[in-house]
Design a protein around this motif. Structure first.
Motif, mmCIF file in Angstrom:
data_model
loop_
_atom_site.group_PDB
_atom_site.id
_atom_site.type_symbol
_atom_site.label_atom_id
_atom_site.label_comp_id
_atom_site.label_asym_id
_atom_site.label_seq_id
_atom_site.Cartn_x
_atom_site.Cartn_y
_atom_site.Cartn_z
ATOM 1 N N THR A 1 -9.697 -2.976 13.684
ATOM 2 C CA THR A 1 -9.275 -2.872 12.289
ATOM 3 C C THR A 1 -10.485 -2.654 11.394
ATOM 4 O OG1 THR A 1 -7.449 -4.400 12.707
ATOM 5 C CG2 THR A 1 -8.010 -3.995 10.406
ATOM 6 N N THR A 2 -10.338 -1.769 10.427
ATOM 7 C CA THR A 2 -11.386 -1.485 9.447
ATOM 8 C C THR A 2 -10.878 -1.842 8.053
ATOM 9 O OG1 THR A 2 -12.296 0.315 10.774
ATOM 10 C CG2 THR A 2 -12.816 0.336 8.445
ATOM 11 N N LEU A 3 -11.754 -2.378 7.236
ATOM 12 C CA LEU A 3 -11.396 -2.789 5.881
ATOM 13 C C LEU A 3 -12.113 -1.929 4.852
ATOM 14 C CD1 LEU A 3 -9.982 -4.914 4.038
ATOM 15 C CD2 LEU A 3 -12.101 -6.242 4.169
ATOM 16 N N CYS A 4 -11.342 -1.408 3.904
ATOM 17 C CA CYS A 4 -11.906 -0.709 2.750
ATOM 18 C C CYS A 4 -11.316 -1.335 1.492
ATOM 19 C CB CYS A 4 -11.572 0.783 2.776
ATOM 20 S SG CYS A 4 -12.328 1.684 4.123
ATOM 21 N N ILE A 5 -12.168 -1.618 0.520
ATOM 22 C CA ILE A 5 -11.697 -2.310 -0.668
ATOM 23 C C ILE A 5 -12.187 -1.618 -1.932
ATOM 24 C CG2 ILE A 5 -11.701 -4.506 0.568
ATOM 25 C CD1 ILE A 5 -14.226 -5.229 -0.989
ATOM 26 N N SER A 6 -11.582 -1.971 -3.065
ATOM 27 C CA SER A 6 -12.056 -1.479 -4.358
ATOM 28 C C SER A 6 -11.971 -2.599 -5.369
ATOM 29 C CB SER A 6 -11.220 -0.286 -4.833
ATOM 30 O OG SER A 6 -10.001 -0.750 -5.408
ATOM 31 N N GLY A 7 -12.744 -2.475 -6.456
ATOM 32 C CA GLY A 7 -12.695 -3.460 -7.529
ATOM 33 C C GLY A 7 -13.323 -2.917 -8.791
ATOM 34 N N SER A 8 -12.843 -3.407 -9.935
ATOM 35 C CA SER A 8 -13.306 -2.906 -11.229
ATOM 36 C C SER A 8 -14.227 -3.871 -11.953
ATOM 37 C CB SER A 8 -12.102 -2.610 -12.147
ATOM 38 O OG SER A 8 -11.220 -1.686 -11.562
ATOM 39 N N ILE A 9 -13.885 -5.157 -11.951
ATOM 40 C CA ILE A 9 -14.596 -6.115 -12.781
ATOM 41 C C ILE A 9 -15.862 -6.573 -12.065
ATOM 42 C CG2 ILE A 9 -14.432 -8.337 -13.949
ATOM 43 C CD1 ILE A 9 -11.430 -7.867 -14.153
ATOM 44 N N ARG A 10 -16.980 -6.388 -12.733
ATOM 45 C CA ARG A 10 -18.289 -6.629 -12.113
ATOM 46 C C ARG A 10 -18.432 -8.063 -11.620
ATOM 47 N NH1 ARG A 10 -22.881 -3.350 -10.660
ATOM 48 N NH2 ARG A 10 -24.357 -4.886 -9.950
ATOM 49 N N ILE B 1 -7.438 -2.080 0.635
ATOM 50 C CA ILE B 1 -6.973 -3.101 -0.302
ATOM 51 C C ILE B 1 -7.573 -2.836 -1.677
ATOM 52 C CG2 ILE B 1 -6.802 -5.562 -0.806
ATOM 53 C CD1 ILE B 1 -6.899 -6.159 2.110
ATOM 54 N N ASP B 2 -6.707 -2.421 -2.595
ATOM 55 C CA ASP B 2 -7.109 -2.064 -3.957
ATOM 56 C C ASP B 2 -7.214 -3.322 -4.814
ATOM 57 O OD1 ASP B 2 -7.851 -0.279 -5.883
ATOM 58 O OD2 ASP B 2 -5.941 0.785 -5.980
ATOM 59 N N GLU B 3 -8.193 -3.325 -5.727
ATOM 60 C CA GLU B 3 -8.454 -4.481 -6.607
ATOM 61 C C GLU B 3 -8.628 -5.761 -5.783
ATOM 62 O OE1 GLU B 3 -9.359 -4.085 -9.502
ATOM 63 O OE2 GLU B 3 -8.664 -2.063 -9.913
ATOM 64 N N PHE B 4 -9.363 -5.636 -4.713
ATOM 65 C CA PHE B 4 -9.578 -6.720 -3.752
ATOM 66 C C PHE B 4 -10.120 -8.013 -4.378
ATOM 67 C CE2 PHE B 4 -12.427 -8.817 -0.655
ATOM 68 C CZ PHE B 4 -11.537 -9.070 0.368
ATOM 69 N N PRO B 5 -11.094 -7.940 -5.313
ATOM 70 C CA PRO B 5 -11.630 -9.197 -5.844
ATOM 71 C C PRO B 5 -10.614 -10.039 -6.610
ATOM 72 C CG PRO B 5 -13.135 -7.386 -6.277
ATOM 73 C CD PRO B 5 -11.847 -6.779 -5.816
ATOM 74 N N ALA B 6 -9.470 -9.440 -7.000
ATOM 75 C CA ALA B 6 -8.433 -10.215 -7.693
ATOM 76 C C ALA B 6 -7.863 -11.305 -6.787
ATOM 77 C CB ALA B 6 -7.320 -9.291 -8.190
ATOM 78 N N ILE B 7 -8.178 -11.246 -5.494
ATOM 79 C CA ILE B 7 -7.792 -12.320 -4.571
ATOM 80 C C ILE B 7 -8.305 -13.671 -5.082
ATOM 81 C CG2 ILE B 7 -8.328 -13.275 -2.269
ATOM 82 C CD1 ILE B 7 -8.051 -10.455 -1.152
ATOM 83 N N ILE B 8 -9.415 -13.642 -5.812
ATOM 84 C CA ILE B 8 -9.993 -14.868 -6.356
ATOM 85 C C ILE B 8 -8.991 -15.628 -7.230
ATOM 86 C CG2 ILE B 8 -11.771 -15.713 -7.972
ATOM 87 C CD1 ILE B 8 -13.577 -13.475 -6.825
ATOM 88 N N GLU B 9 -8.041 -14.895 -7.831
ATOM 89 C CA GLU B 9 -7.062 -15.521 -8.725
ATOM 90 C C GLU B 9 -5.855 -16.101 -7.985
ATOM 91 O OE1 GLU B 9 -7.730 -15.855 -11.962
ATOM 92 O OE2 GLU B 9 -9.644 -14.870 -11.544
ATOM 93 N N LEU B 10 -5.777 -15.920 -6.660
ATOM 94 C CA LEU B 10 -4.620 -16.421 -5.920
ATOM 95 C C LEU B 10 -4.506 -17.945 -6.013
ATOM 96 C CD1 LEU B 10 -4.684 -14.323 -2.610
ATOM 97 C CD2 LEU B 10 -3.194 -14.012 -4.590
ATOM 98 N N LYS B 11 -3.249 -18.403 -6.054
ATOM 99 C CA LYS B 11 -2.988 -19.836 -6.159
ATOM 100 C C LYS B 11 -2.185 -20.330 -4.965
ATOM 101 C CE LYS B 11 -3.074 -20.116 -11.206
ATOM 102 N NZ LYS B 11 -2.319 -20.516 -12.419
ATOM 103 N N SER B 12 -2.400 -21.584 -4.633
ATOM 104 C CA SER B 12 -1.613 -22.272 -3.617
ATOM 105 C C SER B 12 -1.277 -23.647 -4.175
ATOM 106 C CB SER B 12 -2.404 -22.401 -2.311
ATOM 107 O OG SER B 12 -1.691 -23.168 -1.372
ATOM 108 N N ASN B 13 0.020 -23.936 -4.268
ATOM 109 C CA ASN B 13 0.451 -25.204 -4.869
ATOM 110 C C ASN B 13 -0.158 -25.397 -6.262
ATOM 111 O OD1 ASN B 13 1.932 -25.933 -2.506
ATOM 112 N ND2 ASN B 13 0.011 -26.566 -1.555
#
Length: 400
Positions: free
Chosen positions: A202-211, A168-180
């Protein structure tokens, strides 16, 4: 393949061999669920690493690898994330479950017809998940949405005996997800961590840019995935590997390589871009390289950096300009733009979290991207004579 601005794979991949060998060996182990978190500045090559890991694992043919970028989302809603990830996983397992139809085609099929198409015990998991995606009510119950999306890989892996690796690339962008129309990202991260703890196949590998977002997700002791994944910082190329990348397709001297390295700081995206532009000229010399670098800043730099710069607030832009003009301490910046030091420190924190500014030593700040800094100094104010910094004058310039 010559110089490319797309993620690099295969024979054109340069450097990172030790990291790639470690990741592929670990992820290829069917008994291991050890995953990785890659972080580093923008344009450093994290996506290329994930895509190369995907390519090498897929060559084995015994592991299902799913690559998904959070930046592929359009609406940035939880429902969109869960649906797209679910379909990507089902599609990846299609050869292993004997599914003759593409998942994105089946999702558009009426339930009565879907039952006939998938009427088989070996396809029960696929049918159940597709039925859920078809009948769900928006994203009201986001716990249930996440459970279905993240557990599809585990169910299919258990059913087929084929391990799943989620990239999952740019994984921390999940923080911006919205619901309703409300941000639910931090809760989503905690929920994913809970699901992640029970994975056996299942194995998870992630990446992120913004500290700042990587801290929220991975790096700080209070983050959900703290010490749950092997963390690897991706750094720029040194001069040796900058030279190897350029020499693949150019007849270029050590002096020429030094010039490109000094300009790009070894950031792969810029090395690739300058290499691509150099491929169009007849004779490469330090002078011709400098001309190409200025052309890059003038043309491509305006496309790459202008939007980023103007997305910052007015005070943040002033501080960025102050650093570019040689003000590296809060006191120097305060004197230059007429703000209190405490105020400067607050905005420096914001810029550091966003990945624009780097705290080099105690009380010393620099711009994280040297090419962005060159664009500010050589292009943004190329036609203006600015002695020191004057807040009113610079704000007037920024409005033009």
């Amino acid at each position: 393949m010559k110089f490319t601005l797309q993620p690099v794979k295969g024979d054109d991949f340069v450097n990172r061999n030790e990291l790639l060998h470690e990741m592929v060996t670990e992820l290829n182990d069917k008994t291991s669920t050890e995953g990785y978190a890659l972080y580093g500045k923008r344009r450093i090559g994290k996506t290329s690493i994930l895509k190369e890991v995907q390519r090498r694992l897929q060559q084995e043919g015994e592991i299902v690898v799913v690559y998904f970028s959070i930046w592929d989302l359009v609406e940035f809603t939880l429902a969109e994330f869960c649906q797209k990830l679910s379909l990507r996983i089902i599609e990846a397992y299609r050869p292993h479950v004997g599914l003759k139809y593409r998942a994105n085609e089946l999702i558009k099929t009426p339930l009565t017809m879907l039952r006939k198409i998938l009427d088989g015990t070996e396809l029960k998991v696929v049918y159940t998940e597709l039925e859920f995606l078809l009948t769900r009510k928006k994203d009201n119950d986001y716990d249930l949405l996440i459970e279905h999306a993240l557990n599809i890989s585990e169910k299919l892996a258990a059913n087929t005996g084929v391990k799943c690796v989620l990239l999952i690339d740019e994984f921390p962008a999940i923080i911006e997800l919205k619901s309703n129309n409300l941000k639910v990202g931090e809760g989503v991260l905690r929920k994913i961590r809970t699901i992640f703890e029970d994975w056996e196949y299942t194995t998870l590998c992630i990446s992120g840019s913004i500290r700042s977002t990587m801290n929220l997700a991975i790096l700080s002791s209070s983050s959900p995935f703290y010490r749950q994944l092997t963390v690897k910082e991706i750094k720029p190329f040194d001069m040796e590997y900058t030279g190897k990348l350029l020499s693949q397709h150019l007849n270029i001297s050590k002096e020429d390589i030094q010039e490109v390295y000094s300009f790009s700081a070894g950031i792969p995206f810029y090395v690739q871009f300058i290499g691509k532009m150099l491929g169009r000229i007849e004779k490469i010399t330090p002078d011709s390289i400098r001309k190409v670098e200025h052309e890059f800043l003038t043309e491509e730099g305006n496309i790459l950096f202008k939007e980023e710069f103007y997305s910052l607030g007015p005070k943040e832009r002033l501080i960025v300009l102050g650093i570019a003009n040689g003000c590296h301490t809060p006191k120097e910046m305060a004197n230059a733009i007429g703000n209190k030091i405490s105020n400067i420190n607050r905005f420096l924190t914001y810029l550091t979290e966003k990945g624009y500014v780097l705290r080099k030593n105690k009380g010393q700040y620099v711009l994280d991207d040297p090419v962005f800094e060159r664009w500010l100094k050589n292009i943004l104010f190329e036609s203006e004579e600015v002695v020191g910094l004057n807040e009113e004058k610079i704000l007037d310039l920024l409005k033009e």
